[in-house]
Structures are given as structure tokens and as C-alpha cells.
Design a protein around this motif. Structure first.
Motif, PDB file in Angstrom:
ATOM      1  N   PRO A 123      -0.516   8.518   6.511  1.00  0.00           N
ATOM      2  CA  PRO A 123      -0.065   8.726   4.863  1.00  0.00           C
ATOM      3  C   PRO A 123       1.323   8.086   4.610  1.00  0.00           C
ATOM      4  O   PRO A 123       2.210   8.229   5.622  1.00  0.00           O
ATOM      5  CB  PRO A 123      -0.063  10.186   4.792  1.00  0.00           C
TER       6      PRO A 123
ATOM      7  N   ALA B 249       1.379   6.417  -5.767  1.00  0.00           N
ATOM      8  CA  ALA B 249       0.208   6.467  -4.917  1.00  0.00           C
ATOM      9  C   ALA B 249      -0.793   4.921  -5.371  1.00  0.00           C
ATOM     10  O   ALA B 249      -1.136   5.262  -6.510  1.00  0.00           O
ATOM     11  CB  ALA B 249      -0.519   7.603  -4.503  1.00  0.00           C
TER      12      ALA B 249
ATOM     13  N   THR C 130       0.948  -1.127   0.117  1.00  0.00           N
ATOM     14  CA  THR C 130      -0.023  -0.030  -0.294  1.00  0.00           C
ATOM     15  C   THR C 130       0.587   1.293   0.053  1.00  0.00           C
ATOM     16  O   THR C 130       2.079   1.213   0.759  1.00  0.00           O
ATOM     17  CB  THR C 130      -0.972   0.053   1.189  1.00  0.00           C
ATOM     18  N   LYS C 131       0.470   2.419  -0.690  1.00  0.00           N
ATOM     19  CA  LYS C 131       1.199   3.617  -0.603  1.00  0.00           C
ATOM     20  C   LYS C 131      -0.148   4.647  -0.690  1.00  0.00           C
ATOM     21  O   LYS C 131      -0.663   5.008  -1.698  1.00  0.00           O
ATOM     22  CB  LYS C 131       2.016   3.715  -1.877  1.00  0.00           C
ATOM     23  N   LEU C 132      -0.525   5.157   0.546  1.00  0.00           N
ATOM     24  CA  LEU C 132      -1.492   5.968   0.767  1.00  0.00           C
ATOM     25  C   LEU C 132      -0.974   7.356   0.784  1.00  0.00           C
ATOM     26  O   LEU C 132      -0.281   8.003   1.301  1.00  0.00           O
ATOM     27  CB  LEU C 132      -2.146   5.908   2.139  1.00  0.00           C
TER      28      LEU C 132
ATOM     29  N   ILE D  26      -8.096   0.784   0.906  1.00  0.00           N
ATOM     30  CA  ILE D  26      -6.495   1.234   0.959  1.00  0.00           C
ATOM     31  C   ILE D  26      -5.646  -0.242   0.536  1.00  0.00           C
ATOM     32  O   ILE D  26      -5.729  -0.956   1.181  1.00  0.00           O
ATOM     33  CB  ILE D  26      -5.973   1.677   2.047  1.00  0.00           C
TER      34      ILE D  26
ATOM     35  N   ALA E 170      -3.448   4.430  -3.351  1.00  0.00           N
ATOM     36  CA  ALA E 170      -4.826   5.163  -2.770  1.00  0.00           C
ATOM     37  C   ALA E 170      -4.623   6.493  -2.597  1.00  0.00           C
ATOM     38  O   ALA E 170      -3.550   6.681  -1.777  1.00  0.00           O
ATOM     39  CB  ALA E 170      -5.117   4.212  -1.609  1.00  0.00           C
TER      40      ALA E 170
ATOM     41  N   PHE F   9      -6.049   6.910   9.301  1.00  0.00           N
ATOM     42  CA  PHE F   9      -5.348   7.020   8.388  1.00  0.00           C
ATOM     43  C   PHE F   9      -4.117   7.408   8.683  1.00  0.00           C
ATOM     44  O   PHE F   9      -3.870   8.503   9.291  1.00  0.00           O
ATOM     45  CB  PHE F   9      -5.841   8.012   7.317  1.00  0.00           C
TER      46      PHE F   9
END
Length: 282
Positions: free
Chosen positions: A33, A188, A3-5, A281, A190, A31
Motif C-alpha cells: 500500500p 487513491a 499508482t497510489k494503492l 493497480i 486503486a 500487494f
């Protein structure tokens, strides 16, 4: 795939206080980041969090800073007079010095480089009028953060563009008001997009020429943001959109509404998060 939020923070001047409230809501909902990317005032908020971490104490400090901005007159309201003086080559007062001092006073060393950040990746957006492209600062690790931030916030007539080599650089929101496309380019998977565009009429408080320019720039910002979000959709990247607006329109140079905007941003973000629990995500 890991994942890369990405938190994407738009430009919007004084309305950036809305993002502070929205960020508090995101923190409360869990959340975190991996990427902070912003244009103009969004770059300021993103940079502060990249320096200090996305934590409750950090957001408390950011809130306190925002509440003190009004007394600093960072964007003087006599912008038309500033424009005339700049056109005549008589701009003896340079607001950019005040802004640079503001950044350094709040912990941004002039020598700090992107490679020295420990909390998460930071990307700052500026605009190149020669190429018509958004410039992504932070992809070269030895670049100085303060230099990039000054470019991202160089909004005429308060701050004049920077001419260097074959580029004509100024405020990041000109080419990417809500930098979703740069977030996708940075990997990114998400995105939470915090948009400060406000297309509402402020009851005709401007002369006809100023009103036209305001409507033109706002319409272009909205169109641009819509296209960038469509790009995320086409690439299958989940995106949570937070449309952040005060109860009434707030000019981007008016920092007298900070308290109410922070509260309003929090309320909007909580409602959006709770109504989009299918946001994944991945």
C-alpha cells in the motif's frame, strides 16, 4: 499517472482480526500500500502497519498483539450497564484510559505526528455529529496520531464523544464505516477494501430493543459502504472488495475468536484475490 494503492480498513471491533488474516494474504500476493486508511478498529490495524511497515515481521507482531487482546477486556461486554452509568453521570471507570495505555504500550508515542511516518501515508477517520461528515486525520502533518486514533475508536457507550470547538467527534465508523470516499479524496488510484460488516442474525441472542438497534446500525453501515464503492466505480477507480465474515456471527466486543478469524480472513482474501486477477493497480 503514478499508482497510489490504498488499503481501506473498516470498523468492526473484535472482527478486526479478520483483517489481519486478509493483510497476510495481500502481502503474500505482492500487494504494497501507498495509503493506509481506516475507521475504528480498521484505524488501529492501519496505524500499526504505518508505524512498522507492511512486512512479514510486522504482521507477525500484529497477530501476536491480537491474540493477547482477549485478556485485556478492552470492550467490556456489560455495555448496557455502561450506557446507563454514562447517562446518569456515574461512569467512574473509563475504558478509554485502558485503550490509550494499550496503544502506547505497543509503540505509539503520545507525541508522534503524522509527518514522522516513513513507510506510507496514514489517514484516520473520525465522525463529526454536528456536521454529519467524516473527518480525515493526517491531512495536517503536525497532528498527533494517538489523538486521532482515540477519536476514531470512541464508540459509545464504552467511550464518550469529544467536544471541541464546533465539533462533536466520535468513532469513525459512524460516518464512514468503510472509508472508500476518504480514500478517493486522498488520491487513491486503486483500492483494496477490507469490510467487516456482518448482516447475519445471531440467532436471536438479544432482546428486542437491542436487536432492533443492531439491525439498524448494520443496515446503515452496509448501505453506506455500497454507496462509497459505487462512487469509486463512477470515478473509474479499480476496487477489490474483501467481504470479511466469520463462519458464524461474532459480536464486535467478543475477542475470544481471534485465531479462527485470522485464519478465516486469510482464506477469504486468498479466494477473492485469485478470483479477481483482472484487478488492475493503475
Amino acid at each position: 499517472m503514478s499508482t497510489k494503492l490504498g488499503f481501506v480498513l473498516s470498523g468492526g471491533g473484535a472482527r478486526g482480526a479478520l483483517q489481519v488474516g486478509a493483510l497476510r494474504a495481500l502481502l503474500e500476493r505482492g500487494f504494497q500500500p501507498d495509503l493506509l486508511i481506516g475507521s475504528s478498529v480498521g484505524a488501529i490495524n492501519a496505524t500499526f502497519l504505518a508505524l512498522n511497515g507492511f512486512t512479514s515481521p510486522s504482521l507477525e507482531r500484529l497477530t501476536a498483539i491480537w491474540k493477547g487482546v482477549d485478556s485485556l477486556d478492552l470492550l467490556p461486554s456489560n455495555y448496557l450497564w455502561l450506557m446507563v452509568r454514562a447517562m446518569l453521570g456515574r461512569s467512574s471507570q473509563d475504558p478509554s484510559r485502558r485503550l490509550r495505555a494499550f496503544f502506547t504500550d505497543h509503540g505509539l508515542s503520545p507525541e508522534l505526528r503524522f509527518s514522522e511516518l516513513n513507510h506510507c501515508q496514514l489517514v484516520i477517520i473520525s465522525s463529526d455529529l454536528n456536521s454529519g461528515h467524516a473527518i480525515l486525520h493526517g491531512q495536517q502533518s503536525d497532528e498527533k496520531i494517538l489523538d486521532a486514533l482515540m477519536l476514531s475508536t470512541a464508540l459509545p457507550p464504552w467511550f464518550m464523544p469529544d467536544r471541541r470547538h464546533d465539533r462533536y467527534l466520535l468513532d469513525g465508523a459512524i460516518m464512514s464505516h468503510l472509508p472508500v470516499e476518504p480514500a478517493l479524496m486522498t488520491g487513491a488510484t486503486a483500492i483494496v477494501a477490507m469490510d467487516l460488516v456482518d448482516i447475519r442474525d445471531d440467532h436471536g441472542k438479544r432482546d428486542s430493543v437491542t436487536q432492533l438497534l443492531w439491525k439498524l446500525s448494520t443496515a446503515l453501515e452496509k448501505r453506506q459502504a455500497d454507496l462509497e464503492m459505487k462512487l469509486a466505480e463512477a470515478q473509474g477507480v479499480p476496487l477489490l472488495y474483501l467481504g470479511l465474515m466469520g463462519e458464524a456471527p461474532v459480536p464486535f466486543w467478543d475477542f475470544t475468536h481471534t485465531d479462527e478469524l485470522i485464519d478465516r480472513g486469510y482464506e477469504i482474501a486468498i479466494a477473492a484475490i485469485d478470483s479477481h486477477q483482472d484487478f488492475k493497480i493503475v
